[in-house]
Write a protein that holds these residues in place. Sequence first.
Motif, PDB file in Angstrom:
ATOM      1  N   VAL A   1       0.918  -1.225   0.189  1.00 51.69           N
ATOM      2  CA  VAL A   1      -0.009   0.055  -0.055  1.00 51.69           C
ATOM      3  C   VAL A   1       0.911   1.016  -0.059  1.00 51.69           C
ATOM      4  N   LYS A   2       0.382   2.189  -0.798  1.00 57.20           N
ATOM      5  CA  LYS A   2       1.573   3.474  -0.923  1.00 57.20           C
ATOM      6  C   LYS A   2       0.472   4.441  -0.214  1.00 57.20           C
ATOM      7  N   PHE A   3       1.390   5.293   0.567  1.00 56.16           N
ATOM      8  CA  PHE A   3       0.931   6.369   1.286  1.00 56.16           C
ATOM      9  C   PHE A   3       1.365   7.675   0.730  1.00 56.16           C
ATOM     10  N   ILE A   4       0.461   8.861   0.475  1.00 59.16           N
ATOM     11  CA  ILE A   4       0.842   9.981   0.162  1.00 59.16           C
ATOM     12  C   ILE A   4       0.136  10.940   1.099  1.00 59.16           C
ATOM     13  N   TYR A   5       1.288  11.636   1.775  1.00 60.18           N
ATOM     14  CA  TYR A   5       0.804  12.510   2.901  1.00 60.18           C
ATOM     15  C   TYR A   5       0.741  14.002   2.603  1.00 60.18           C
ATOM     16  N   VAL A   6       0.276  14.910   3.276  1.00 62.03           N
ATOM     17  CA  VAL A   6       0.133  16.416   3.106  1.00 62.03           C
ATOM     18  C   VAL A   6      -0.376  16.697   1.653  1.00 62.03           C
ATOM     19  N   THR A   7      -1.579  15.994   1.336  1.00 61.20           N
ATOM     20  CA  THR A   7      -2.025  15.777   0.129  1.00 61.20           C
ATOM     21  C   THR A   7      -3.731  15.636   0.399  1.00 61.20           C
ATOM     22  N   ALA A   8      -4.374  16.775   0.095  1.00 60.43           N
ATOM     23  CA  ALA A   8      -5.928  16.419   0.056  1.00 60.43           C
ATOM     24  C   ALA A   8      -6.482  16.763  -1.176  1.00 60.43           C
ATOM     25  N   PRO A   9      -7.806  15.911  -1.345  1.00 60.54           N
ATOM     26  CA  PRO A   9      -8.574  15.911  -2.775  1.00 60.54           C
ATOM     27  C   PRO A   9      -9.398  17.274  -2.625  1.00 60.54           C
ATOM     28  N   TRP A  10      -9.262  17.846  -3.905  1.00 59.08           N
ATOM     29  CA  TRP A  10      -9.854  19.144  -3.994  1.00 59.08           C
ATOM     30  C   TRP A  10     -11.123  19.066  -5.011  1.00 59.08           C
ATOM     31  N   ILE A  11     -11.229  18.123  -5.990  1.00 58.71           N
ATOM     32  CA  ILE A  11     -12.205  17.989  -6.901  1.00 58.71           C
ATOM     33  C   ILE A  11     -12.217  16.446  -7.401  1.00 58.71           C
ATOM     34  N   LEU A  12     -13.434  15.880  -7.248  1.00 59.98           N
ATOM     35  CA  LEU A  12     -13.573  14.543  -7.850  1.00 59.98           C
ATOM     36  C   LEU A  12     -14.541  14.461  -8.714  1.00 59.98           C
ATOM     37  N   GLU A  13     -14.290  13.921 -10.149  1.00 56.15           N
ATOM     38  CA  GLU A  13     -15.173  13.861 -11.076  1.00 56.15           C
ATOM     39  C   GLU A  13     -15.220  12.516 -11.548  1.00 56.15           C
TER      40      GLU A  13
ATOM     41  N   LEU B   1     -15.795   9.934 -14.622  1.00 53.79           N
ATOM     42  CA  LEU B   1     -15.486   9.683 -15.888  1.00 53.79           C
ATOM     43  C   LEU B   1     -16.651   8.479 -16.268  1.00 53.79           C
ATOM     44  N   GLU B   2     -16.500   8.318 -17.549  1.00 51.73           N
ATOM     45  CA  GLU B   2     -17.201   7.375 -18.251  1.00 51.73           C
ATOM     46  C   GLU B   2     -16.762   5.798 -17.710  1.00 51.73           C
ATOM     47  N   ARG B   3     -15.212   5.808 -17.529  1.00 52.16           N
ATOM     48  CA  ARG B   3     -14.642   4.759 -16.887  1.00 52.16           C
ATOM     49  C   ARG B   3     -13.872   5.256 -15.707  1.00 52.16           C
ATOM     50  N   GLY B   4     -14.204   5.116 -14.425  1.00 57.58           N
ATOM     51  CA  GLY B   4     -13.188   5.554 -13.434  1.00 57.58           C
ATOM     52  C   GLY B   4     -13.645   6.967 -13.012  1.00 57.58           C
ATOM     53  N   TYR B   5     -12.576   7.413 -12.200  1.00 57.92           N
ATOM     54  CA  TYR B   5     -12.475   8.798 -11.782  1.00 57.92           C
ATOM     55  C   TYR B   5     -11.346   9.465 -11.924  1.00 57.92           C
ATOM     56  N   ARG B   6     -11.649  10.891 -11.854  1.00 54.91           N
ATOM     57  CA  ARG B   6     -10.596  11.908 -11.983  1.00 54.91           C
ATOM     58  C   ARG B   6     -10.763  12.548 -10.523  1.00 54.91           C
ATOM     59  N   VAL B   7      -9.165  12.810  -9.984  1.00 54.64           N
ATOM     60  CA  VAL B   7      -9.167  13.583  -8.846  1.00 54.64           C
ATOM     61  C   VAL B   7      -8.221  14.421  -8.871  1.00 54.64           C
ATOM     62  N   THR B   8      -8.740  15.720  -8.610  1.00 52.86           N
ATOM     63  CA  THR B   8      -7.609  16.715  -8.336  1.00 52.86           C
ATOM     64  C   THR B   8      -7.094  16.963  -7.160  1.00 52.86           C
ATOM     65  N   PHE B   9      -5.825  16.742  -6.702  1.00 46.44           N
ATOM     66  CA  PHE B   9      -5.158  16.855  -5.467  1.00 46.44           C
ATOM     67  C   PHE B   9      -4.762  18.189  -5.159  1.00 46.44           C
ATOM     68  N   VAL B  10      -4.245  18.558  -3.986  1.00 46.08           N
ATOM     69  CA  VAL B  10      -3.431  19.834  -3.864  1.00 46.08           C
ATOM     70  C   VAL B  10      -2.767  19.674  -2.522  1.00 46.08           C
ATOM     71  N   ARG B  11      -1.511  20.163  -2.429  1.00 47.14           N
ATOM     72  CA  ARG B  11      -0.865  19.951  -1.362  1.00 47.14           C
ATOM     73  C   ARG B  11      -1.391  20.797  -0.214  1.00 47.14           C
ATOM     74  N   THR B  12      -1.113  20.589   1.060  1.00 42.86           N
ATOM     75  CA  THR B  12      -1.538  21.262   2.395  1.00 42.86           C
ATOM     76  C   THR B  12      -0.536  21.737   3.092  1.00 42.86           C
ATOM     77  N   SER B  13      -0.966  22.708   3.959  1.00 45.79           N
ATOM     78  CA  SER B  13       0.033  23.079   5.073  1.00 45.79           C
ATOM     79  C   SER B  13      -1.032  23.410   6.323  1.00 45.79           C
ATOM     80  N   LEU B  14      -0.391  23.813   7.331  1.00 47.98           N
ATOM     81  CA  LEU B  14      -1.425  23.926   8.815  1.00 47.98           C
ATOM     82  C   LEU B  14      -1.337  25.275   9.197  1.00 47.98           C
TER      83      LEU B  14
ATOM     84  N   GLU C   1      -3.619  16.170 -11.067  1.00 45.86           N
ATOM     85  CA  GLU C   1      -4.573  15.243 -11.577  1.00 45.86           C
ATOM     86  C   GLU C   1      -4.116  14.153 -11.238  1.00 45.86           C
ATOM     87  N   GLU C   2      -4.957  13.127 -10.966  1.00 48.05           N
ATOM     88  CA  GLU C   2      -4.670  11.496 -11.207  1.00 48.05           C
ATOM     89  C   GLU C   2      -5.933  10.829 -11.396  1.00 48.05           C
TER      90      GLU C   2
END
Length: 818
Positions: free
Chosen positions: A375-387, A389-402, A417-418
């Motif tokens: 399992v891969k872990f990607i930290y300090v990264t939040a979803p911004w937009i979820l779409e 698609l006809e097959r699957g999904y597109r997610v726009t991520f953004v980095r974060t700070s506190l 995007e991923e």
Amino acid sequence: MVIKIVINNKEIQAKKGEILLEIARREGFYVPTLCYLKDKSYPKNPCGICVVEVKGEGIVRSCNYVIEREIEVETDSPQVKNIRKKILENLVANHYGDCKAPCHTPCPGGLNIQGYIGFIAQGDFKASLALIKEKLPIPAVVGRVCPRFCEPVCRRSLVDQPVAINNLKRFVADYCLEHGELPLDLPPLNERRVAVVGAGPAGISCAYFLRLKGYRVTVFDKEEEPGGLLRYGIPSFKLPREVLRKELGNIFNLGIEFQGGKVWGRDFTLRDLKDRGFEAIFLAIGARKERFFGFQGEELAESGFEFLYKFNKELINLKEYEGKKIAILGCSYTALELSRVLRRLGASVSIYYPRSRMEVTIPQREIGYAEKEGVKFIYVTAPWILEKLERGYRVTFVRTSLTEKKEIKPLPETAFEEEFDIVFRAWGEAPSDEFKNFGDLEAELETTAEGIIKVNPQTLETSVRGVFAGGDFAHGAKTVIQAVAAGRKAAQAISAFLEGKPLKKALITVKYDFSRGKRAEEFDSNFLDLFVPEERAQLKERDPVKRIHDFEEVLIGLTEEEAIKEANRCLRCGCLGIHKCDFREIIIKEDVGVSKARKKIKYAIQKSHPLIEVDLNKCIACEKCVRICPYEAIFFRVVNKGTPAEYITFRFTERCVNCGACVDVCPTGSLTKKNLLVPYSRSEAHAVKSVCGYCGVGCNLTVWVKNGTILEVTGRDLPPNYGFTCVKGRFGFEYYKSPERLAYPMIRKDRLREFERVSWDTALEFVAENLMKISQEYGPESLGFLCSARCSNEENYLMQKIARGIFKTNNVDNPARV
């Protein structure tokens, strides 16, 4: 001659020549003392806390005040209280030790951790489990999912690594699932009925502890099988279904009724349950409402919680996820369990979390298990937009700070995007307030602004009388051990409610609990030099390459040898003399805190005696040990008593016969028995009157028993021993656990056959018939009667009566010469 005296305005008749302290004790007046021994010499340096005020005479020590005339006494005048306080403060200032083990404090379940580890060290696994189950009815389950709040504070980590506390708990639970456990002393069922709604850890725990009190309990759950989150939220590679089935089966077999497939709000309401005769109701339906992070298109993602539920009910098409690229949004327990299941289904899985790895609220080892499985872990990264698609999904991520308030701040300029085949949301769960529409009583249940049911924090009772709530349903999603603790707390409150009694409040003793150091930096490193570093026992972990192809358990438990060795790594921090510590009881009653206690070790712990451990850091120089010893076997000297320069010298001489009288009379944990590894309070144990079986003297003993296991043996102050015993009487009781001990009669008809177990009547008839047969065939002189040296005089008398009166022989002897 009878003399009238007055104590605290109460007139009392006393005999001339009596000791004032004895009179006060007899009449029930509290006068503390740490050094007094009836009919023994006075110490050279008396403790002085037994002072009272005698009208016209002032302050006197009641331990040596002889009644000669009529007097008026006050036992707790301001002057008396002040003197006691100053004396106790001086004793506190020279005291160094732990009242309780530090691992006990953070445990939500309140387990006697040092105690159950002590039993394991002795190889008494069933006694260990019995001690655990006083607070935790599902230890095999919790032993696999517990976050281990206790281990980070384990002092052993200052030497090498923490003791494997949780793995030891799992070991004894698994051992007893296979080999059986000590029988419970169950009371008969009474006619009081309680309904528990929800068969998760909180509900099961509440039902268990209510059954132990004799109540008739019925557990309702919407599923056909009990377990709740344990069964439908945790995969089998972490919690095997057979372990869960056995442990829950043991609980419901105690006489707890389970009604599955019953949904609150559909099949019954609170009013229905009350109309059916349930006098109290406990609501423990868990937290089933998903949390949302709050971003555009989030509702399009699939539910991780719902997936786990369906997967554990075998409602998922396993082939559907093979080779898929999957994103999981959130790093909750749900996210971790989900990711590891998906890896076993052949998917490529990535977890996205808006904070850093160190801010993840679940244990790091859980992340480690998932990482090993790919399992891969990607930290300090939040979803911004979820779409979608006809097959699957597109997610726009953004980095974060506190922000300064530690809130998440998205950085839109870092967007990327991923694309994924499937996206799951798994931010955790919260309680739902949908119950408000179930019925009239449900509508009366008060909730917080967040929609969580309100309960009394002490009793867990809701705004509707007789209705209680706990676990995740009342405090939000937490751990299994916290849910179990809530269930036990609810059972106590429900019992008090049904009996019409106030709920007993636990005494908060933090102010009076001595500690060698609550934080690592406060701990005296010189104490740690007494211990040799040893390797911690580790659970064996299956190869990640192999385990992701099945759902068998990942972690393999300890062996018996590993468990005993690991248990012996425990530093025994908690005081093993706490059950007899008059000093602690007195400072609690006199309200003397321990904040000014010594912070450094002063004396090395003496372990040279074969049966007794000596820790002079806890000694208050009362000299009881010296004065009780009939053999003058203790050399004791104290200089500058009660000052910072106090120094004590103590050693056993060659006159010591190991009788142990000094240990039992010690009013602190300065002298403790090496074979007592379980801290306990006398109120928790049963005092069983017994007679020593080692010889014919018949010494009177008190056997201290807990859960069917002997903790220790002390002498009773009755003839012929008056509290004293020999070494065997006080220390030699562990033979009762020997596998070679005969616990029931066995006979064999001839030498070629094996011994078989029979009843006492059968055994006695067999002996009598054959003795009579031999006597008739070969004459009375062919028989001889030898009585055991451990028999009493009365038993010896009966034996010779049988020999002479029935079998007509004088061939009678006894090897004892006492």
